[in-house]
Write an enzyme that holds these catalytic residues in place. Structure first.
Site, PDB file in Angstrom:
ATOM      1  N   ASP A 190       0.813  -1.194  -0.124  1.00 43.96           N
ATOM      2  CA  ASP A 190      -0.097   0.090  -0.252  1.00 43.96           C
ATOM      3  C   ASP A 190       1.011   1.203  -0.059  1.00 43.96           C
ATOM      4  O   ASP A 190       1.593   1.551   0.913  1.00 43.96           O
ATOM      5  CB  ASP A 190      -0.856  -0.075   1.202  1.00 43.96           C
ATOM      6  CG  ASP A 190      -2.093   1.049   1.302  1.00 43.96           C
ATOM      7  OD1 ASP A 190      -2.776   0.982   0.318  1.00 43.96           O
ATOM      8  OD2 ASP A 190      -1.762   2.037   2.001  1.00 43.96           O
ATOM      9  N   THR A 224      -3.003   5.121  -4.395  1.00 43.00           N
ATOM     10  CA  THR A 224      -1.970   5.948  -3.510  1.00 43.00           C
ATOM     11  C   THR A 224      -0.499   5.853  -4.124  1.00 43.00           C
ATOM     12  O   THR A 224       0.185   6.658  -4.348  1.00 43.00           O
ATOM     13  CB  THR A 224      -1.826   5.658  -2.093  1.00 43.00           C
ATOM     14  OG1 THR A 224      -1.654   4.266  -1.833  1.00 43.00           O
ATOM     15  CG2 THR A 224      -3.109   6.002  -1.431  1.00 43.00           C
ATOM     16  N   THR A 225      -0.392   4.781  -4.629  1.00 45.84           N
ATOM     17  CA  THR A 225       1.044   4.103  -5.480  1.00 45.84           C
ATOM     18  C   THR A 225       0.990   5.060  -6.585  1.00 45.84           C
ATOM     19  O   THR A 225       2.009   5.617  -6.861  1.00 45.84           O
ATOM     20  CB  THR A 225       1.078   2.852  -5.510  1.00 45.84           C
ATOM     21  OG1 THR A 225       0.816   2.014  -4.320  1.00 45.84           O
ATOM     22  CG2 THR A 225       2.505   2.517  -5.915  1.00 45.84           C
ATOM     23  N   ASP A 230      -9.128  -0.578   1.363  1.00 46.10           N
ATOM     24  CA  ASP A 230      -9.206   0.060  -0.120  1.00 46.10           C
ATOM     25  C   ASP A 230     -10.406  -0.454  -0.952  1.00 46.10           C
ATOM     26  O   ASP A 230     -11.081   0.245  -1.693  1.00 46.10           O
ATOM     27  CB  ASP A 230      -8.033  -0.505  -0.910  1.00 46.10           C
ATOM     28  CG  ASP A 230      -6.718   0.162  -0.470  1.00 46.10           C
ATOM     29  OD1 ASP A 230      -6.836   0.966   0.436  1.00 46.10           O
ATOM     30  OD2 ASP A 230      -5.689  -0.001  -1.085  1.00 46.10           O
TER      31      ASP A 230
HETATM   32  N1  LIG Z   1      -6.169  -7.442 -12.964  1.00 46.29           N
HETATM   33  C1  LIG Z   1      -5.500  -6.502 -13.336  1.00 46.29           C
HETATM   34  N2  LIG Z   1      -5.021  -6.319 -14.459  1.00 46.29           N
HETATM   35  C2  LIG Z   1      -4.559  -5.032 -14.953  1.00 46.29           C
HETATM   36  N3  LIG Z   1      -4.257  -4.040 -14.238  1.00 46.29           N
HETATM   37  C3  LIG Z   1      -4.708  -4.151 -13.020  1.00 46.29           C
HETATM   38  C4  LIG Z   1      -5.203  -5.274 -12.510  1.00 46.29           C
HETATM   39  N4  LIG Z   1      -5.617  -4.977 -10.941  1.00 46.29           N
HETATM   40  C5  LIG Z   1      -5.135  -3.804 -10.858  1.00 46.29           C
HETATM   41  N5  LIG Z   1      -4.600  -3.171 -11.962  1.00 46.29           N
HETATM   42  C6  LIG Z   1      -3.932  -1.931 -11.965  1.00 46.29           C
HETATM   43  O1  LIG Z   1      -2.974  -1.738 -11.087  1.00 46.29           O
HETATM   44  C7  LIG Z   1      -2.886  -0.464 -10.760  1.00 46.29           C
HETATM   45  C8  LIG Z   1      -3.326  -0.335  -9.120  1.00 46.29           C
HETATM   46  O2  LIG Z   1      -2.078  -0.849  -8.293  1.00 46.29           O
HETATM   47  P1  LIG Z   1      -2.127  -0.758  -6.829  1.00 46.29           P
HETATM   48  O3  LIG Z   1      -3.281  -1.149  -6.447  1.00 46.29           O
HETATM   49  O4  LIG Z   1      -0.933  -1.496  -6.365  1.00 46.29           O
HETATM   50  O5  LIG Z   1      -1.764   0.610  -6.555  1.00 46.29           O
HETATM   51  P2  LIG Z   1      -2.607   1.969  -6.212  1.00 46.29           P
HETATM   52  O6  LIG Z   1      -3.907   1.370  -6.391  1.00 46.29           O
HETATM   53  O7  LIG Z   1      -2.115   2.914  -6.931  1.00 46.29           O
HETATM   54  O8  LIG Z   1      -2.022   2.047  -4.737  1.00 46.29           O
HETATM   55  P3  LIG Z   1      -2.888   1.568  -3.321  1.00 46.29           P
HETATM   56  O9  LIG Z   1      -3.650   0.413  -3.680  1.00 46.29           O
HETATM   57  O10 LIG Z   1      -1.476   0.916  -2.904  1.00 46.29           O
HETATM   58  O11 LIG Z   1      -3.232   2.712  -2.705  1.00 46.29           O
HETATM   59  C9  LIG Z   1      -4.228   0.291 -11.442  1.00 46.29           C
HETATM   60  O12 LIG Z   1      -3.575   1.139 -12.468  1.00 46.29           O
HETATM   61  C10 LIG Z   1      -4.873  -0.832 -11.739  1.00 46.29           C
HETATM   62  O13 LIG Z   1      -5.451  -0.495 -13.004  1.00 46.29           O
HETATM   63 MG   LIG Z   2      -5.084  -0.195  -5.192  1.00 48.70          MG
END
Ligand SMILES: Nc1ncnc2c1ncn2[C@@H]1O[C@H](COP(=O)(O)OP(=O)(O)OP(=O)(O)O)[C@@H](O)[C@H]1O
Ligand SMILES: [Mg+2]
Length: 547
Positions: free
Chosen positions: A65, A98-99, A394
């Protein structure tokens, strides 16, 4: 620090203050922010890696996260701290992304630096970024898909994507079901749509069992046990009193001396105390309560009387839980037992103490108006439960985002790539150097699908080229499928995210980047070591606090 004026050094800042100006200051601020962004980049997406963070006390956190990583990192540089704030804002406002927001801010700064190196003035970059961000928001609204806020299958898809990027990928299906039910349970309809107060959903965690044993409780779960072994452990058709006053004999505020001359007097004194406690319990029982939940302490003697009356009692309950109980059971919090009447009681179908892991917890279930629910998160070890809890948080947030603003975009970096494409076309309308800044913004956005690709072991440049081609051909939702390692139509893969997350992403990242770019002077006071307690104003002759 000193400046020269007519040959005379003039001191304007305190000794020990450090100062960096102009390009140096800019360079240092940008570099610090980019280092932070770089450090979280590898955790982006479902194939992102986790980070293990060890704090000063040796406590270990394993997480993916963004907001948590940055929070635990305890960065020092002021502009790096700004990135931590950006992640926090994203977390507070929309709960996810957030990332991404940190990576995007870092990339915006990186691209800006290239322009600064070509002698583009920082203000031109900032203005260009502002124009690009406004246009990006327009484009996002334009491409977003309108959904029905009560469409459970869509909400489940959104929830499982948020869950799957954290530890919960195998359990995403089951857990997303609870998450959606929890949010819909607390959603309230008004003239403009739905409102969801996420605080009405309590997330309680207990290590033990497995993540698949995570449950939704239609009511409130208290991490407390029943106070007395003689009390019932299960009450059906509960009539609940919520107390905000201790069931104890109050201690006097001043010391009083009591001269007791014979054992009878001692007995009378104790009897009187007992009688007061008994009166309190009688008031509770005669109001018709069979469950008492108290925010404060309960005297042993009062517990004994309550047990005799068969009242299931729980004490020292958190204030936040009391608020949830008010909502769920319809009870009023009683601060003075004199006022207690049957109208103050709330109800629930069942109040029961159950063993969860090694602890006993009290379940208040089947409430009349379950506008408060609890998700009980389970998992093998403490660290797994911690990360599962963050994932559930989340997921709750993204479902709320869609219920409140029922628009989604596909994920996998598709919206970023589409916005980048349209921004490039938009940039052509500008003739000046702003054009360069808008193009730089577009490229920074593309770094999101590129990072997803890189984390999935794909070639980022090939991916970028393929994405541009696909988007050029009109495939709006062409994005990165990290599982198959190729570019694919993310809408067909059922990868959806709330529009709200992307809107916040663009707003926060562009604002933060703009703010950091405008810095051309960093003046840092030297850290003072505090020796001993500060002097009072009369001793030091100064205003309080100026030590
Ligand atoms: N099954 C999937 N196929 C393609 N992309 C995906 C899939 N699951 C998630 N993503 C992509 O991954 C990214 C989100 O990654 P992640 O959740 O690690 O980071 P975040 O949401 O920015 O931060 P955090 O969840 O730590 O607050 C998004 O761009 C999302 O569209
Ligand atoms: Mg996320």
């Amino acid at each position: 620090m000193a400046a020269q004026f007519a040959g005379q050094p003039i001191l304007i800042l305190k000794e020990g203050t450090s100062r960096a100006t102009g390009r140096d200051a800019q360079h240092a601020s940008i570099a610090a922010a980019r280092i932070v962004a770089e450090s979280v980049k590898s955790s982006l997406g479902p194939k992102g890696m986790d980070k293990m963070l060890v704090d000063g006390f040796g406590d270990v956190t394993i997480t993916n996260d963004g907001a948590t990583i940055l929070d635990e990192m305890e960065v020092q540089h002021p502009s790096a701290k700004m990135l931590v704030e950006v992640a926090k804002t994203q977390d507070d406002e929309v709960g996810d992304g957030t990332t991404t927001v940190v990576v995007l801010t870092g990339e915006l700064l990186g691209k800006a630096e290239q322009l600064l190196d070509k002698d583009v003035h920082p203000m031109i970059v900032v203005d260009g970024y502002k124009l690009a961000a406004e246009k990006a928001l327009e484009i996002l609204e334009d491409v977003a898909i309108k959904v029905d806020p009560m469409d459970k299958s869509m909400l489940k898809k959104v929830a499982s994507i948020a869950l799957a990027t954290k530890m919960l990928s195998e359990y995403a299906d089951e857990v997303s079901d609870f998450v959606v039910r929890a949010v819909l349970e607390v959603a309230e309809k008004d003239a403009e749509g739905y409102k969801v107060d996420i605080d009405n959903i309590k997330v309680e965690k207990k290590p033990g069992e497995s993540i698949s044993d995570t449950r939704l409780i239609q009511g409130v779960l208290l991490d407390k046990e029943v106070v007395h072994p003689g009390m019932p452990k299960r009450v059906e058709n509960a009539k609940i009193v919520l107390l905000n006053c201790p069931l104890e004999v109050e201690k006097t505020e001043f010391d009083a001396k009591l001269n007791i001359k014979n054992p009878d007097q001692m007995k009378a004194f104790l009897d009187e105390e007992g009688k007061m406690l008994r009166d309190m319990v009688d008031k509770i029982a005669s109001a018709g309560a069979n469950v008492a939940i108290c925010e404060k302490g309960i005297d042993d003697v009062a517990q004994h009387f309550l047990a005799k009356k068969g009242v299931l009692t729980v004490r020292r309950v958190k204030q936040s839980d009391m608020e949830k109980l008010v909502k769920a059971t319809g009870a009023h919090v009683v601060t003075n037992l004199e006022d207690l009447g049957s109208k103050d009681l709330g109800s629930a179908q069942l109040v029961e103490e159950r063993k969860v892991g090694d602890d006993k917890m009290t379940f208040v279930e089947g409430c009349k108006n379950p506008k408060a629910v609890t998700v009980l998160v389970r998992g093998g070890t403490e660290r797994i439960v911690d990360e599962a809890e963050r994932a559930v948080h989340d997921a709750l947030c993204v479902v709320r985002d869609v219920v409140v603003n029922p628009k989604v975009v596909a994920g996998g970096g598709a919206p970023e790539a589409e916005v980048a494409k349209r921004l490039r076309a938009y940039a052509d309308k500008f003739s000046g150097r702003e054009q360069l800044a808008i193009q730089a913004f577009a490229e920074a956005l593309e770094s999101i699908p590129m990072a997803l690709a890189e984390n999935a072991g794909m070639d980022p440049i090939d991916t970028q080229v393929e994405l541009r081609t696909k988007h050029g051909q009109g495939v709006i939702w062409a994005g990165v499928d990290p599982f198959k390692g190729k570019v694919a139509d993310m809408a067909k893969q059922n990868v959806y995210e709330p529009l709200a997350v992307k809107i916040q992403l663009v707003q926060s990242a562009s604002e933060a980047a703009g703010m950091i770019l405008k810095i051309d002077d960093v003046i840092a006071a030297s850290k003072k070591e505090m020796k001993g307690p500060p002097k009072g104003p009369e001793e030091s002759g100064e205003e309080a606090g100026e030590y």
